[in-house]
Design an enzyme around this catalytic site. Structure first.
Site, PDB file in Angstrom:
ATOM      1  N   LYS A  48       0.794  -1.237   0.000  1.00 47.77           N
ATOM      2  CA  LYS A  48       0.000   0.000   0.000  1.00 47.77           C
ATOM      3  C   LYS A  48       0.821   1.280   0.000  1.00 47.77           C
ATOM      4  O   LYS A  48       0.340   2.345   0.369  1.00 47.77           O
ATOM      5  CB  LYS A  48      -1.025   0.057   1.158  1.00 47.77           C
ATOM      6  N   SER A  49       2.060   1.188  -0.433  1.00 43.51           N
ATOM      7  CA  SER A  49       2.880   2.393  -0.438  1.00 43.51           C
ATOM      8  C   SER A  49       3.120   2.926  -1.855  1.00 43.51           C
ATOM      9  O   SER A  49       3.897   3.858  -2.021  1.00 43.51           O
ATOM     10  CB  SER A  49       4.201   2.119   0.267  1.00 43.51           C
ATOM     11  N   GLY A  50       2.453   2.320  -2.853  1.00 49.08           N
ATOM     12  CA  GLY A  50       2.614   2.812  -4.219  1.00 49.08           C
ATOM     13  C   GLY A  50       3.333   1.821  -5.128  1.00 49.08           C
ATOM     14  O   GLY A  50       3.862   2.196  -6.178  1.00 49.08           O
ATOM     15  N   HIS A 112       7.611  -7.695  -1.648  1.00 53.22           N
ATOM     16  CA  HIS A 112       7.382  -7.013  -0.370  1.00 53.22           C
ATOM     17  C   HIS A 112       8.333  -7.565   0.700  1.00 53.22           C
ATOM     18  O   HIS A 112       8.254  -7.166   1.861  1.00 53.22           O
ATOM     19  CB  HIS A 112       5.948  -7.236   0.107  1.00 53.22           C
ATOM     20  N   ARG A 133       6.051   5.305   1.775  1.00 52.69           N
ATOM     21  CA  ARG A 133       4.964   6.291   1.890  1.00 52.69           C
ATOM     22  C   ARG A 133       4.793   6.588   3.364  1.00 52.69           C
ATOM     23  O   ARG A 133       5.078   5.710   4.210  1.00 52.69           O
ATOM     24  CB  ARG A 133       3.698   5.638   1.331  1.00 52.69           C
ATOM     25  N   SER A 141      -4.654   3.284   3.769  1.00 53.98           N
ATOM     26  CA  SER A 141      -4.782   2.543   2.518  1.00 53.98           C
ATOM     27  C   SER A 141      -4.868   1.039   2.803  1.00 53.98           C
ATOM     28  O   SER A 141      -5.695   0.321   2.236  1.00 53.98           O
ATOM     29  CB  SER A 141      -3.578   2.863   1.624  1.00 53.98           C
ATOM     30  N   TYR A 199       6.662   8.206  -1.985  1.00 50.00           N
ATOM     31  CA  TYR A 199       5.397   8.409  -2.692  1.00 50.00           C
ATOM     32  C   TYR A 199       5.074   9.906  -2.776  1.00 50.00           C
ATOM     33  O   TYR A 199       4.716  10.427  -3.832  1.00 50.00           O
ATOM     34  CB  TYR A 199       4.293   7.665  -1.922  1.00 50.00           C
ATOM     35  N   ARG A 265      -7.533   3.378  -5.321  1.00 46.01           N
ATOM     36  CA  ARG A 265      -8.578   3.958  -4.456  1.00 46.01           C
ATOM     37  C   ARG A 265      -8.607   5.466  -4.659  1.00 46.01           C
ATOM     38  O   ARG A 265      -9.271   5.960  -5.546  1.00 46.01           O
ATOM     39  CB  ARG A 265      -8.305   3.554  -2.995  1.00 46.01           C
ATOM     40  N   LYS A 266      -7.818   6.237  -3.871  1.00 47.10           N
ATOM     41  CA  LYS A 266      -7.845   7.697  -3.970  1.00 47.10           C
ATOM     42  C   LYS A 266      -6.520   8.300  -4.436  1.00 47.10           C
ATOM     43  O   LYS A 266      -6.470   9.344  -5.044  1.00 47.10           O
ATOM     44  CB  LYS A 266      -8.142   8.288  -2.595  1.00 47.10           C
TER      45      LYS A 266
HETATM   46  P1  A3P Z   1      -4.850   4.817  -1.545  1.00 48.80           P
HETATM   47  O1  A3P Z   1      -5.475   3.627  -0.914  1.00 48.80           O
HETATM   48  O2  A3P Z   1      -4.411   5.838  -0.544  1.00 48.80           O
HETATM   49  O3  A3P Z   1      -5.694   5.411  -2.612  1.00 48.80           O
HETATM   50  P2  A3P Z   1       0.096  -0.459  -3.618  1.00 48.80           P
HETATM   51  O4  A3P Z   1       0.219  -0.318  -5.093  1.00 48.80           O
HETATM   52  O5  A3P Z   1       1.406  -0.569  -2.922  1.00 48.80           O
HETATM   53  O6  A3P Z   1      -0.868  -1.523  -3.261  1.00 48.80           O
HETATM   54  O7  A3P Z   1      -0.486   0.928  -3.070  1.00 48.80           O
HETATM   55  C1  A3P Z   1      -1.832   1.262  -3.269  1.00 48.80           C
HETATM   56  C2  A3P Z   1      -1.983   2.762  -3.120  1.00 48.80           C
HETATM   57  O8  A3P Z   1      -1.384   3.424  -4.243  1.00 48.80           O
HETATM   58  C3  A3P Z   1      -3.445   3.173  -3.103  1.00 48.80           C
HETATM   59  O9  A3P Z   1      -3.515   4.339  -2.278  1.00 48.80           O
HETATM   60  C4  A3P Z   1      -3.692   3.472  -4.567  1.00 48.80           C
HETATM   61  O10 A3P Z   1      -4.816   4.275  -4.812  1.00 48.80           O
HETATM   62  C5  A3P Z   1      -2.391   4.160  -4.947  1.00 48.80           C
HETATM   63  N1  A3P Z   1      -2.084   4.077  -6.391  1.00 48.80           N
HETATM   64  C6  A3P Z   1      -2.361   3.063  -7.244  1.00 48.80           C
HETATM   65  N2  A3P Z   1      -1.940   3.359  -8.475  1.00 48.80           N
HETATM   66  C7  A3P Z   1      -1.397   4.592  -8.427  1.00 48.80           C
HETATM   67  C8  A3P Z   1      -0.815   5.457  -9.416  1.00 48.80           C
HETATM   68  N3  A3P Z   1      -0.726   5.086 -10.680  1.00 48.80           N
HETATM   69  N4  A3P Z   1      -0.342   6.641  -8.989  1.00 48.80           N
HETATM   70  C9  A3P Z   1      -0.428   7.028  -7.699  1.00 48.80           C
HETATM   71  N5  A3P Z   1      -0.982   6.260  -6.725  1.00 48.80           N
HETATM   72  C10 A3P Z   1      -1.466   5.051  -7.086  1.00 48.80           C
END
Ligand code: A3P
Length: 303
Positions: A48-50, A112, A133, A141, A199, A265-266
């Protein structure tokens, strides 16, 4: 492990980090069989860090001479996790051994797994790009994601319970701080091996970090490419707005049986402000400060 809450997430402590039993099986197979090559590129992160974003950028940068940004680019029809597969969820999952001989060079992988448990990758000259992040947004997230992908039969995890576990370090591939510090320290010791990205910085100045990434990976943008707008094209292709609306990312499944749509998500910096109470912020800030003390690692938590 006897910590309260570990049962809810089905996490076990393995080599000092928390993960699920199926992940442990794949990591053991990865340790036994994977042989790193100096030309390999590994995208590493805590969930969940991008990760999805950095995988997309890495794939697009490294393969831009094979696949120009166009209507037939692989990222428009494949999720980044299929193009840059995880050791633990794809390559070594389900008691399988991958045939890596067909991978084009440089081979691109994702993981990971914390740095100390990277087996042959640690001592090879392959390159690692790590994305971190701030813990507030990563937690929010992760809490949303966990509740979205949990089996329907399982009760949702409350924000309070998830937060308590997170502050105690009980989260997939955590403790969070240990994960980051492992890669952070290596990036200081061997900057040619580990590129440590944030991030928040990438959201702030995508072009600058894309250039940094390309240079680090050994695929720097030429002046001609820069003038031709190549950086902007890749940033747009991999950007949240574009990725989220692609059919493959709305309907497919690329990690375990999780729907890809849950990966988008956001994508905001500071969404935690909509969820965390002042007490929660104080607790997480305190533990983060203690854990990172003396490391030189700092976060931006507001956009
Ligand atoms: P949020 O839940 O805050 O929206 P991971 O890829 O490590 O699973 O991380 C998921 C997080 O990255 C989610 O954050 C997701 O929305 C965001 N994310 C996914 N694709 C992205 C992109 N192309 N650019 C920026 N953030 C992105």
């Amino acid at each position: 492990p006897k910590e309260k809450g570990w049962r809810t997430l089905h996490l076990y402590l393995f080599q000092g980090f928390w993960c699920q039993s199926l992940e442990i099986q794949s990591i053991i197979a990865f340790h036994k069989h994977f042989q790193a090559r100096d030309s390999d590129i590994v995208v590493a992160s805590i969930p969940k860090s991008g990760t999805t974003w950095l995988k997309a950028l890495t794939f697009a940068v490294v393969n831009r001479h094979r696949f120009a940004v166009s209507k037939s680019h692989p990222l428009l029809t494949s999720n980044p996790h299929d193009l840059v597969p995880f050791f633990e969820y794809k390559l070594y999952a389900n008691n399988q051994l991958p045939d890596l001989s067909k991978f084009p060079e440089p081979r691109l992988f994702g993981t990971h797994i914390p740095f100390p448990s990277l087996a042959t990758i640690k001592n090879s000259n392959c390159k690692i790009v790590y994305i971190c992040r701030n813990p507030f947004d990563t937690f929010i997230s992760s809490w949303h994601f966990t509740n979205k992908v949990k089996p329907q039969s399982q009760a949702p995890i409350s924000l309070d319970e998830a937060f308590d576990m997170y502050c105690k370090g009980i989260v997939g591939f955590g403790p969070f701080w240990d994960h980051m510090l492992g890669y952070w320290k290596e990036s200081l010791n061997r900057p040619e091996k580990v590129l440590f990205l944030r991030y928040e910085d990438m959201k702030e100045d995508g072009a600058l970090h894309l250039k940094k990434l390309a240079k680090f990976l050994g695929f720097p943008f030429s002046l001609e490419e820069e003038r031709g707008g190549e950086i902007g094209k890749i940033a747009k292709l991999c950007g949240f707005g574009n990725m989220k609306k692609l059919e493959v990312n709305k309907t497919g499944k690329s990690i375990k049986n999780f729907e890809n749509k849950n990966l988008f998500r956001k994508a905001e910096v500071g969404d935690w402000m909509n969820y965390l109470t002042p007490n929660m912020v104080e607790r997480l800030s305190k533990v983060t400060e203690e854990k990172l003390e003396g490391s030189g690692l700092r976060f931006k938590v507001f956009s």
